[in-house]
Design an enzyme around this catalytic site. Structure first.
Site, PDB file in Angstrom:
ATOM      1  N   ARG A  61      11.565  -6.829   4.871  1.00 37.79           N
ATOM      2  CA  ARG A  61      11.399  -5.431   4.464  1.00 37.79           C
ATOM      3  C   ARG A  61      12.405  -4.528   5.176  1.00 37.79           C
ATOM      4  O   ARG A  61      12.688  -4.679   6.345  1.00 37.79           O
ATOM      5  CB  ARG A  61       9.977  -4.973   4.793  1.00 37.79           C
ATOM      6  CG  ARG A  61       9.705  -3.536   4.415  1.00 37.79           C
ATOM      7  CD  ARG A  61       8.249  -3.282   4.287  1.00 37.79           C
ATOM      8  NE  ARG A  61       7.608  -3.074   5.582  1.00 37.79           N
ATOM      9  CZ  ARG A  61       6.319  -2.729   5.721  1.00 37.79           C
ATOM     10  NH1 ARG A  61       5.574  -2.583   4.654  1.00 37.79           N
ATOM     11  NH2 ARG A  61       5.813  -2.550   6.904  1.00 37.79           N
TER      12      ARG A  61
ATOM     13  N   ARG B  48      11.867  -1.881  10.439  1.00 40.39           N
ATOM     14  CA  ARG B  48      10.912  -1.249  11.339  1.00 40.39           C
ATOM     15  C   ARG B  48      10.730  -2.110  12.575  1.00 40.39           C
ATOM     16  O   ARG B  48      10.755  -3.325  12.481  1.00 40.39           O
ATOM     17  CB  ARG B  48       9.570  -1.113  10.604  1.00 40.39           C
ATOM     18  CG  ARG B  48       9.154   0.313  10.359  1.00 40.39           C
ATOM     19  CD  ARG B  48       7.967   0.385   9.451  1.00 40.39           C
ATOM     20  NE  ARG B  48       6.777  -0.266  10.003  1.00 40.39           N
ATOM     21  CZ  ARG B  48       5.589  -0.291   9.385  1.00 40.39           C
ATOM     22  NH1 ARG B  48       5.465   0.277   8.201  1.00 40.39           N
ATOM     23  NH2 ARG B  48       4.557  -0.877   9.929  1.00 40.39           N
TER      24      ARG B  48
ATOM     25  N   ARG C 297      -9.378   1.585   9.225  1.00 41.75           N
ATOM     26  CA  ARG C 297      -8.995   0.211   9.522  1.00 41.75           C
ATOM     27  C   ARG C 297     -10.074  -0.536  10.297  1.00 41.75           C
ATOM     28  O   ARG C 297      -9.917  -1.709  10.573  1.00 41.75           O
ATOM     29  CB  ARG C 297      -7.716   0.204  10.362  1.00 41.75           C
ATOM     30  CG  ARG C 297      -6.449  -0.128   9.601  1.00 41.75           C
ATOM     31  CD  ARG C 297      -5.335  -0.066  10.596  1.00 41.75           C
ATOM     32  NE  ARG C 297      -4.144  -0.787  10.313  1.00 41.75           N
ATOM     33  CZ  ARG C 297      -3.095  -0.320   9.651  1.00 41.75           C
ATOM     34  NH1 ARG C 297      -3.146   0.844   9.074  1.00 41.75           N
ATOM     35  NH2 ARG C 297      -2.003  -1.023   9.566  1.00 41.75           N
TER      36      ARG C 297
ATOM     37  N   LYS D   8       0.815  -1.216   0.000  1.00 38.96           N
ATOM     38  CA  LYS D   8       0.000   0.000   0.000  1.00 38.96           C
ATOM     39  C   LYS D   8       0.849   1.266   0.000  1.00 38.96           C
ATOM     40  O   LYS D   8       0.569   2.202  -0.734  1.00 38.96           O
ATOM     41  CB  LYS D   8      -0.896   0.059   1.249  1.00 38.96           C
ATOM     42  CG  LYS D   8      -1.928  -1.025   1.338  1.00 38.96           C
ATOM     43  CD  LYS D   8      -2.846  -0.758   2.521  1.00 38.96           C
ATOM     44  CE  LYS D   8      -2.134  -0.622   3.845  1.00 38.96           C
ATOM     45  NZ  LYS D   8      -1.752  -1.850   4.526  1.00 38.96           N
TER      46      LYS D   8
ATOM     47  N   ARG E 157      -0.242  -8.216  13.622  1.00 37.08           N
ATOM     48  CA  ARG E 157      -0.796  -7.245  12.659  1.00 37.08           C
ATOM     49  C   ARG E 157      -1.682  -7.933  11.628  1.00 37.08           C
ATOM     50  O   ARG E 157      -2.715  -7.403  11.233  1.00 37.08           O
ATOM     51  CB  ARG E 157       0.347  -6.487  11.984  1.00 37.08           C
ATOM     52  CG  ARG E 157       0.933  -5.401  12.885  1.00 37.08           C
ATOM     53  CD  ARG E 157       2.360  -5.057  12.504  1.00 37.08           C
ATOM     54  NE  ARG E 157       2.496  -4.504  11.170  1.00 37.08           N
ATOM     55  CZ  ARG E 157       3.596  -4.609  10.435  1.00 37.08           C
ATOM     56  NH1 ARG E 157       4.647  -5.237  10.914  1.00 37.08           N
ATOM     57  NH2 ARG E 157       3.647  -4.065   9.244  1.00 37.08           N
TER      58      ARG E 157
HETATM   59  P1  ADP Z   1       1.150  -1.928   8.278  1.00 43.78           P
HETATM   60  O1  ADP Z   1      -0.035  -1.604   7.411  1.00 43.78           O
HETATM   61  O2  ADP Z   1       2.299  -2.465   7.486  1.00 43.78           O
HETATM   62  O3  ADP Z   1       0.801  -2.787   9.470  1.00 43.78           O
HETATM   63  P2  ADP Z   1       1.253   0.848   9.204  1.00 43.78           P
HETATM   64  O4  ADP Z   1       2.459   1.690   9.140  1.00 43.78           O
HETATM   65  O5  ADP Z   1       0.111   1.191   8.322  1.00 43.78           O
HETATM   66  O6  ADP Z   1       1.749  -0.637   8.938  1.00 43.78           O
HETATM   67  O7  ADP Z   1       0.689   0.802  10.698  1.00 43.78           O
HETATM   68  C1  ADP Z   1       1.531   0.534  11.798  1.00 43.78           C
HETATM   69  C2  ADP Z   1       0.710   0.520  13.095  1.00 43.78           C
HETATM   70  O8  ADP Z   1       0.081   1.781  13.315  1.00 43.78           O
HETATM   71  C3  ADP Z   1      -0.429  -0.481  13.137  1.00 43.78           C
HETATM   72  O9  ADP Z   1       0.021  -1.755  13.526  1.00 43.78           O
HETATM   73  C4  ADP Z   1      -1.373   0.143  14.158  1.00 43.78           C
HETATM   74  O10 ADP Z   1      -0.919  -0.095  15.478  1.00 43.78           O
HETATM   75  C5  ADP Z   1      -1.209   1.618  13.902  1.00 43.78           C
HETATM   76  N1  ADP Z   1      -2.224   2.149  12.952  1.00 43.78           N
HETATM   77  C6  ADP Z   1      -1.991   2.611  11.695  1.00 43.78           C
HETATM   78  N2  ADP Z   1      -3.124   3.038  11.105  1.00 43.78           N
HETATM   79  C7  ADP Z   1      -4.122   2.852  12.008  1.00 43.78           C
HETATM   80  C8  ADP Z   1      -5.533   3.097  12.021  1.00 43.78           C
HETATM   81  N3  ADP Z   1      -6.164   3.623  10.957  1.00 43.78           N
HETATM   82  N4  ADP Z   1      -6.224   2.782  13.136  1.00 43.78           N
HETATM   83  C9  ADP Z   1      -5.610   2.260  14.204  1.00 43.78           C
HETATM   84  N5  ADP Z   1      -4.299   2.001  14.277  1.00 43.78           N
HETATM   85  C10 ADP Z   1      -3.546   2.292  13.196  1.00 43.78           C
END
Ligand code: ADP
Ligand code: ZN
Length: 256
Positions: A165, A200, A126, A51, A211
């Protein structure tokens, strides 16, 4: 005393920034949106589906800047702000940041000048609650979600991708690499900006599976939500497709 003064200054500056954004966004909405409609897109997909890369590639083509809630949260955490302190635990264990907090941060970002004419959401919404609240917020502004792209990548490919990654540590760049499939020219150095690349904190096995579980339980149901609204476009990138191929496919479909 000095630190107190500094704190007061920071608060005052933040307050002025907020007022500027609120007033500016209000004017843009009332005066300029009729000439240039804002465009809001959403990228849906499991962690590791690509994404972030796609958002960065699509942004210039569709003329909307990418917004990654994950990046915003990591930035807040690094700056140790009030928001940052509240999200740290969730970033560490792969659970979701509470909806109310997420929505407040997204709204704050959306009214900043960069996003005055729309956004390419990567990682938001999400949960169903976030999706409903987002629709309501946009409706109040007289806008709506234009298109939702689902990157439907198989689970077994994801763990492999995430654990290999590497991410550029320069927050403004954030490009990702893969030790197996997409290495940087010089090991540990970002091709795009020359900063160091690193793993990360949450790209480690235990947090990866948390996740993926969170995605399956909380986020996957959003597909039906957007399908019902007839804005969902679903893509199933196969293992042998490069990021560039996925980009061309999605871009063509979106510009349809
Ligand atoms: P990925 O999609 O690879 O898991 P992200 O960088 O999008 O990684 O998200 C990392 C973390 O940030 C998630 O595991 C969550 O804890 C938090 N997070 C990100 N976006 C949201 C959201 N829209 N609602 C709740 N938590 C979020
Ligand atoms: Zn970089």
């Amino acid at each position: 005393m000095n630190t107190m003064l500094l704190g007061a200054w920071k608060t005052a500056l933040r307050f002025c920034g907020t007022v500027f954004n609120e007033v500016g966004f209000y004017l843009v909405r009332k005066l300029l949106w009729r000439f240039r409609r804002p465009r809001y897109f959403i990228l849906l997909g499991p962690p590791g589906s690509g994404k972030g890369t796609l958002a960065r590639q699509l942004a210039p083509a569709l003329q909307v800047p990418p917004m990654s809630t994950g990046d915003v949260f990591r930035r807040e955490k690094a700056a140790n702000t009030n928001f940052g302190k509240q999200v740290t635990a969730h970033l560490a264990d792969g659970t979701l940041v509470p909806d109310s907090l997420t929505l407040a941060i997204v709204r704050r970002e959306l009214i900043s000048p960069r996003f005055w004419f729309g956004a390419m959401e990567d990682g938001f919404p999400r949960t169903i609650e976030q999706a409903i609240a987002f629709d309501l917020l946009l409706a109040r502004w007289g806008a709506s979600v234009e298109r939702v792209v689902l990157l439907d990548v198989d689970d077994d490919a994801l763990v492999d991708r995430l654990s290999n990654r590497r991410t550029c540590t320069n927050k403004a760049c954030g490009r990702t690499y893969n030790l197996k499939y997409e290495r940087s020219v010089e090991a540990g150095i970002c091709d795009a900006c020359g900063a160091a690349t690193a793993q990360r904190d949450d790209d480690v096995p235990e947090v990866i599976s948390a996740r993926l579980r969170t995605y399956r339980v909380e986020t996957k149901p959003l597909c039906n939500y957007y399908q019902d609204r007839k804005v969902l476009a679903s893509f199933k990138p196969t293992g042998d497709m490069t990021a560039q191929e996925v980009f061309v496919l999605v871009k063509t479909a979106l510009q349809g």
